[in-house]
Design a protein around this motif. Structure first.
Motif, PDB file in Angstrom:
ATOM      1  N   ARG A 145       0.825  -1.206   0.000  1.00  0.00           N
ATOM      2  CA  ARG A 145       0.000   0.000   0.000  1.00  0.00           C
ATOM      3  C   ARG A 145       0.863   1.262   0.000  1.00  0.00           C
ATOM      4  O   ARG A 145       0.502   2.275  -0.609  1.00  0.00           O
ATOM      5  CB  ARG A 145      -0.932  -0.007   1.207  1.00  0.00           C
ATOM      6  CG  ARG A 145      -1.931  -1.148   1.210  1.00  0.00           C
ATOM      7  CD  ARG A 145      -3.019  -0.932   2.231  1.00  0.00           C
ATOM      8  NE  ARG A 145      -3.830   0.232   1.912  1.00  0.00           N
ATOM      9  CZ  ARG A 145      -4.866   0.643   2.639  1.00  0.00           C
ATOM     10  NH1 ARG A 145      -5.225  -0.042   3.716  1.00  0.00           N
ATOM     11  NH2 ARG A 145      -5.559   1.706   2.303  1.00  0.00           N
ATOM     12  N   TRP A 150       2.099   1.626  -3.519  1.00  0.00           N
ATOM     13  CA  TRP A 150       0.947   1.993  -4.368  1.00  0.00           C
ATOM     14  C   TRP A 150       0.642   3.478  -4.244  1.00  0.00           C
ATOM     15  O   TRP A 150       0.474   4.185  -5.247  1.00  0.00           O
ATOM     16  CB  TRP A 150      -0.249   1.155  -3.948  1.00  0.00           C
ATOM     17  CG  TRP A 150      -1.409   1.160  -4.902  1.00  0.00           C
ATOM     18  CD1 TRP A 150      -2.124   2.238  -5.311  1.00  0.00           C
ATOM     19  CD2 TRP A 150      -1.985   0.032  -5.569  1.00  0.00           C
ATOM     20  NE1 TRP A 150      -3.120   1.870  -6.164  1.00  0.00           N
ATOM     21  CE2 TRP A 150      -3.065   0.515  -6.354  1.00  0.00           C
ATOM     22  CE3 TRP A 150      -1.729  -1.322  -5.570  1.00  0.00           C
ATOM     23  CZ2 TRP A 150      -3.861  -0.321  -7.119  1.00  0.00           C
ATOM     24  CZ3 TRP A 150      -2.510  -2.159  -6.336  1.00  0.00           C
ATOM     25  CH2 TRP A 150      -3.558  -1.658  -7.108  1.00  0.00           C
ATOM     26  N   SER A 208      -4.598   3.263  -3.148  1.00  0.00           N
ATOM     27  CA  SER A 208      -4.670   1.862  -2.732  1.00  0.00           C
ATOM     28  C   SER A 208      -6.035   1.506  -2.170  1.00  0.00           C
ATOM     29  O   SER A 208      -6.409   0.327  -2.167  1.00  0.00           O
ATOM     30  CB  SER A 208      -3.582   1.571  -1.698  1.00  0.00           C
ATOM     31  OG  SER A 208      -3.755   2.378  -0.537  1.00  0.00           O
ATOM     32  N   ALA A 224      -8.043  -0.245  -4.841  1.00  0.00           N
ATOM     33  CA  ALA A 224      -7.306  -1.286  -5.550  1.00  0.00           C
ATOM     34  C   ALA A 224      -8.205  -2.474  -5.885  1.00  0.00           C
ATOM     35  O   ALA A 224      -9.115  -2.822  -5.133  1.00  0.00           O
ATOM     36  CB  ALA A 224      -6.120  -1.746  -4.707  1.00  0.00           C
ATOM     37  N   THR A 282      -2.295   1.290 -11.347  1.00  0.00           N
ATOM     38  CA  THR A 282      -0.978   1.514 -10.765  1.00  0.00           C
ATOM     39  C   THR A 282       0.031   0.754 -11.621  1.00  0.00           C
ATOM     40  O   THR A 282      -0.294   0.299 -12.721  1.00  0.00           O
ATOM     41  CB  THR A 282      -0.946   1.037  -9.305  1.00  0.00           C
ATOM     42  OG1 THR A 282       0.316   1.356  -8.717  1.00  0.00           O
ATOM     43  CG2 THR A 282      -1.175  -0.456  -9.211  1.00  0.00           C
TER      44      THR A 282
END
Length: 1105
Positions: free
Chosen positions: A373, A376, A389, A392, A550
């Protein structure tokens, strides 16, 4: 044993009589073995000058320490170019460049120091690295700040790589890291965790050195087995409380003083001032422990951040393979090793001792989520178009484009090779992925083979895959050696995949062919993509956004984290709850002992002494367990860990939702995504409480609703045809969901069309599907509305053992009137739903109750035999299951009659009369012969609810029809209704009166569960049936056997079959025609059924005459 000069010189003298074979084997004559002189040579501990092999090499250690002292001294000085003399300098500020005199001096030192660190004997190497180099580096870490320690470690590693050969540095680093792993793993748990902190800080300092990190990641750290880097992410639990100093950290212990029901809310209200003070002191101690553990966890996260670094690629080409590339970024080396780790733990074909223990996996998962995280969100900060995140998920194309290897894990739609063949048209139309027909045909032929092809043939068979620039033959991946795994995944390694990047018809020349690679064969471009290739996102469906979430490599790490939870994390979370259960059991035992102490007479000193001893034992055990529970809560069940699992749950929900939008391609999703969504919700609800409540999590209501929508839609999804386990899990999860008020309200919040579709699936015929779970879901929607159906503990068990408070407790009733209304609308509006559903329910009721009666009679007969015998426990379980099924099926019938009575009572509908007569035949009327040992409450109240709805609450015309059908059934007896109220049946003439002390069943005995109004309805039903029975007896005419139905012999003949002319009652033929169209007697196909009356038929025959 080893001599001081040379261990090889042992036995070199007086060996003329020995014979040496090839390989160094020595044959000694028997007479020489018996001699004292030879025995002394074989046991040199008795001789001067010998010592064990395990002894440290003291001479080498002294030399190494002296050289290390010279090394320290050189780092602390520098040459003043102006004055031409040496001046003191902080060692952490020393620089490798610009110090030629110092470098020459260090070269001479390492010329003698390197052979000591890399001796030929492994034992000496371990001693020297641990005692010299490790001690020096740990001293630097302990003495200075993290920045200073990092500087010293970097200098040492730079000099190692500069002055030593690569193979020497490799051996030295390998031994150094393995020593660190051993020290961290076996170090004692001290109160401040200082040992673990120092080892982790040194590991971080080493891994910050780029060249050393890449070597260690490729050769040592990335195996993730018991002895490798997974150890660094684990915080072991102390075996003894004293070992970790928990008595000093948590001087005051506390445990829940909950009542029998374990209600924490009640406990908080009844808490005394002393208990509140102890609880707060205990919570303060837990916070102190948690802060110390958080320091270790943060260091572990830093290690993973270093391993996930993708900015240290040294400008290497993206087309270079990841495996074995020292110039590749650390993250991609990590991905290759991480995928191999997942494969070893998922396949179950590896060496079992090498699999990662579940307790290591739990800690590893939490650290990986934190590091993931962080990476990210860092990428989001540098790229505003990316997602946070919190948003996600795994894009669905990863599941079918072959870029990520899922080994032999099951897909929702079955085997991957089967899905590729059956869904090739959908792949072409939706994702622009084309399957080469020749390769598809070859794969089909391979799948027909039962045995794996020979290894030479597999090695010689070229891989028909095209890359940019032409054909690229590839060897068969080694992990496809298993026959089952090879057949399941052969398509991934052989089939050619064509990608059309623009979404428009393209000519053959514009198509770009790519190949599916194993984890070791991938390049960075295969993961991250390039201007012509989308990497892991190859084959994006039109439902997916074009903007990437991402970096693709982080998506693969996230996918691995979800797989880790499915492998063993969830089971380990459930296992650790045992500590809390032990605390509750000992707390209950202590409370019972204290109650006995208060009630015990003072004159019974012997009993008081035993009780006091037991009280002391329980108190000491609770003190130990409460401190251990604090450790478990800090390391496994903390608020931060709960947020990690919650984040993983939301990732799975978003992934399933995006996959569902792709239509048929949803079948490519691995099963474990649905499993993790179900299990993580169960863990949050059951494992983390009562310390942390799921209701406090952000977005709790929304998450519940999204999970409810997924369960409601996919429990009967035809695209899910993988294994029976995932379908059962979905069904059980939905059944559990409707048991609790919060989750049931979430089901009611999903869109109306989804609710109706769910209810329609629940009302589908029960044949050839898991009908028991479906029936339990319907029962739970009704529980709380039926006749005497509001209890939380089974009343018939409490009647027999009222003092036993450990009986199973049921969830409080929470019926859903909204879902009941959907069910009523579907049964009322669709003429085909009600007959098929009710016919299947009645069929299953017939089977379940018949099986129960047969098995319970066998068990009773076995128990009455004089010889000693044992009843099979499996038979008892099956018998109890059949009884529960019978009760639940009756409750579903009660719900149906209550919601839509016209299905049975409106005879203008073609199937109503048949359903009503079948219902009357199958209702179990009590007291049945041979079942006196069975408590009749559960099944009797269900039957009573059905009869009350038919005979009391129904319309007048319907009540008359139900009464006539009921009284016409030969199995019905009025004494069954009298039995409900405990009234004796009026004895017939010449029959003896029943014994006055005979125990009788009566609904009036269950006043806590049956209301006065319900009892009045039963009495009204009894009066109505008594009157109707008397009228029917007075008006009935004698019926000859010839006029009765030859099938059931219960009803008169009322139907004739065409064209064969055979006859039966309408109930029998209607029931038969629902499953079969052939005549009972002649097997001719029945075209139609006509009414038949004897009087009309006789008059027609007379007229013809």
């Amino acid at each position: 044993m080893r001599s001081k000069q040379d261990t090889a010189s042992v036995g070199a003298k007086d060996n003329s009589s020995c014979t040496t074979l090839s390989g160094g084997t020595v044959i000694v004559p028997a007479e020489q073995v018996k001699s004292t002189k030879w025995q002394k040579k074989c046991h040199p501990t008795e001789m001067a000058g010998y010592r064990p092999l395990q002894d440290p090499p003291r001479a080498d250690l002294v030399r190494a320490q002296k050289l290390l002292g010279c090394f320290r001294a050189v780092l602390r000085v520098e040459l003043d170019a102006v004055e031409g003399r040496l001046v003191d300098k902080e060692s952490s500020e020393w620089q490798l460049q610009g110090q030629p005199t110092v470098l020459l001096t260090l070269a001479h030192i390492f010329h003698r120091f390197a052979p000591l660190l890399c001796p030929p004997l492994v034992q000496r190497k371990v001693y020297l690295v641990e005692a010299v180099l490790m001690s020096f580096l740990l001293g630097a870490v302990e003495a200075g700040t993290p920045v200073q320690a990092q500087s010293v470690v970097r200098q040492v590693l730079d000099l190692l790589w500069l002055f030593m050969e690569d193979y020497e540095v490799h051996d030295c680093l390998k031994q150094l890291m393995m020593s660190l792993l051993r020290l961290y793993r076996f170090s004692p748990i001290v109160p401040d965790l200082s040992l673990q902190i120092h080892y982790l800080r040194l590991t971080i300092a080493i891994l910050r050195h780029e060249k050393s990190r890449k070597f260690l990641l490729s050769n040592v750290l990335a195996s993730f087995d018991v002895l490798r880097s997974a150890v660094f992410f684990y915080i072991k639990s102390p075996l003894r409380v004293e070992e970790a100093g928990l008595q000093e950290l948590i001087p005051t212990t506390w445990w829940p003083h909950s009542g029998r029901e374990g209600k924490d809310s009640k406990e908080a209200k009844d808490e005394t001032a002393e208990q509140r003070q102890r609880r707060r002191a205990y919570e303060r101690g837990c916070q102190r422990l948690k802060k110390r553990i958080e320091v270790v966890e943060e260091l572990q996260v830093q290690i993973l951040k270093l391993l996930l670094n993708n900015k240290d690629d040294n400008g290497v080409s993206g087309s270079q393979t990841l495996c074995g590339s020292s110039g590749e970024a650390s993250r991609y080396i990590f991905l290759t090793k991480f995928r191999k780790f997942l494969q070893e733990n998922a396949s179950g074909r590896g060496n079992m001792p090498m699999l990662c223990p579940p307790e290591y996996m739990v800690c590893f998962l939490h650290r990986l989520i934190s590091a993931l995280r962080c990476c990210w969100d860092e990428y989001k900060g540098a790229n505003p178009h990316a997602s946070f995140s919190e948003e996600a998920y795994i894009p669905p194309q990863i599941f079918y484009n072959g870029k990520v290897d899922y080994f032999d894990l099951q897909r929702l739609g079955g085997l991957l090779s089967h899905l590729r063949k059956t869904l090739k048209d959908d792949l072409a139309s939706k994702t622009n992925i084309l399957i080469d027909p020749l390769e598809l045909q070859a794969t089909t032929m391979d799948d027909l083979d039962e045995d794996e092809e020979p290894a030479p043939a597999a090695a010689q068979r070229p891989t028909q895959a095209l890359a940019i620039g032409g054909a690229l033959p590839l060897p068969r991946p080694g992990w496809l050696s298993s026959p089952t795994l090879g057949r399941a995944n052969r398509f991934l390694s052989t089939a050619a995949v064509s990608l059309m990047t623009p979404r428009r018809p393209l000519s053959t020349s514009e198509k770009v062919k790519v190949r599916t690679l194993s984890a070791e064969q991938r390049t960075r471009e295969d993961i991250e993509g390039s201007h012509w290739n989308e990497g892991l996102l190859l084959g994006r469906p039109p439902e997916e956004p074009e903007q990437p979430l991402t970096e693709n490599s982080l998506l693969e790490v996230l996918d691995g984290a979800v797989m880790m939870y499915n492998l063993s994390v969830h089971q380990q979370l459930g296992k650790m709850v045992g500590v809390s259960d032990d605390v509750n059991e000992y707390a209950m035992a202590l409370r019972d002992t204290e109650d006995k102490l208060r009630r015990c007479p003072k004159r019974r000193k012997d009993i008081l002494a035993e009780l006091t001893k037991s009280q002391k034992v329980f108190s000491e055990k609770l003190d130990h367990l409460s401190r251990r529970l604090a450790w478990v809560h800090a390391t496994v069940y903390s608020q931060e860990k709960m947020l990690d699992i919650y984040w993983l749950l939301r990732v799975c929900l978003r992934t399933i939702e995006h996959g569902d939008r792709t239509g048929s391609l949803f079948a490519f999703m691995p099963e474990f995504y649905l499993s993790v969504a179900i299990n993580s919700y169960s863990a949050l609800k059951n494992y983390f409480g009562p310390v942390h409540s799921m209701e406090e999590l952000p977005g709790y209501e929304e998450t519940l609703t999204r999970l409810a929508a997924i369960l409601a839609k996919h429990f009967a999804d035809t695209r899910i045809v993988g294994t029976a386990d995932i379908r059962d899990s979905l069904m059980q999860a939905l059944a559990s969901y409707v048991c609790y008020p919060h989750s049931l309200r979430a089901v009611e919040r999903i869109p109306e069309e989804q609710r109706i579709a769910m209810v329609r699936s629940l009302l589908a015929p029960y044949e050839q599907r898991p009908w028991a779970q479906t029936n339990w879901i319907l029962v739970r929607l009704w529980r709380g509305c039926g006749f005497g159906y509001r209890y939380t503990r089974l009343p018939h068990l409490l009647k027999t053992k009222p003092e036993d408070a450990n009986l199973p407790s049921l969830q409080k009733p929470c019926p859903s009137t909204l879902l009941q209304q959907h069910m009523a609308d579907l049964l009322r509006q669709d003429p085909d739903v009600a007959p098929s559903f009710l016919n299947s329910v009645l069929n299953q009721l017939n089977w379940a109750f018949s099986e129960f009666v047969g098995m319970i009679q066998e068990i009773q007969q076995a128990a009455e035999r004089l010889e000693r015998n044992f009843v099979d426990s499996r038979q008892l379980k099956v018998c109890a299951t059949c009884f529960d099924l019978s009760v639940s099926l009756l409750r579903v019938l009660e719900m149906t009659i209550t919601l839509v009575p016209e299905i049975f009572l409106d005879w203008s509908q073609p199937t109503s009369e048949m359903l009503l007569r079948r219902l009357a035949q199958l209702i179990p009327f009590f007291p049945p012969i041979g079942l006196e040992s069975v408590d009749h409450y559960p099944i009797l109240v269900a039957v009573t609810g059905i009869l009350v709805q038919l005979l009391v609450h129904g319309p007048a015309s319907g009540t008359e029809r139900a009464t006539s059908v009921l009284l016409a059934d030969p199995c019905f007896q009025l004494r069954s209704i009298c039995y409900l109220l405990g009234q004796p049946e009026p004895p017939a003439s010449g029959t003896a009166l029943p014994a006055p002390d005979q125990k009788r069943f009566s609904l009036q005995s269950y006043t806590d569960y049956i209301s006065v109004e319900e009892l009045a309805q039963v009495e009204q039903m009894l009066a109505h049936l008594t009157s109707a029975s008397a009228q029917a007896a007075a008006a009935s005419l004698p019926t000859s056997e010839e006029d009765l139905c030859p099938i059931c012999y219960a009803h008169p003949i009322s139907a004739v079959f065409q064209p064969c002319g055979h006859k039966s009652c309408k109930a029998c033929i209607n029931q038969h025609l629902m499953n079969n169209k052939d005549c009972f007697f002649c097997k001719a196909t029945i075209v139609s059924v006509e009414d038949w009356e004897k009087a009309a038929n006789s008059s027609a025959t007379s007229s013809a005459a």
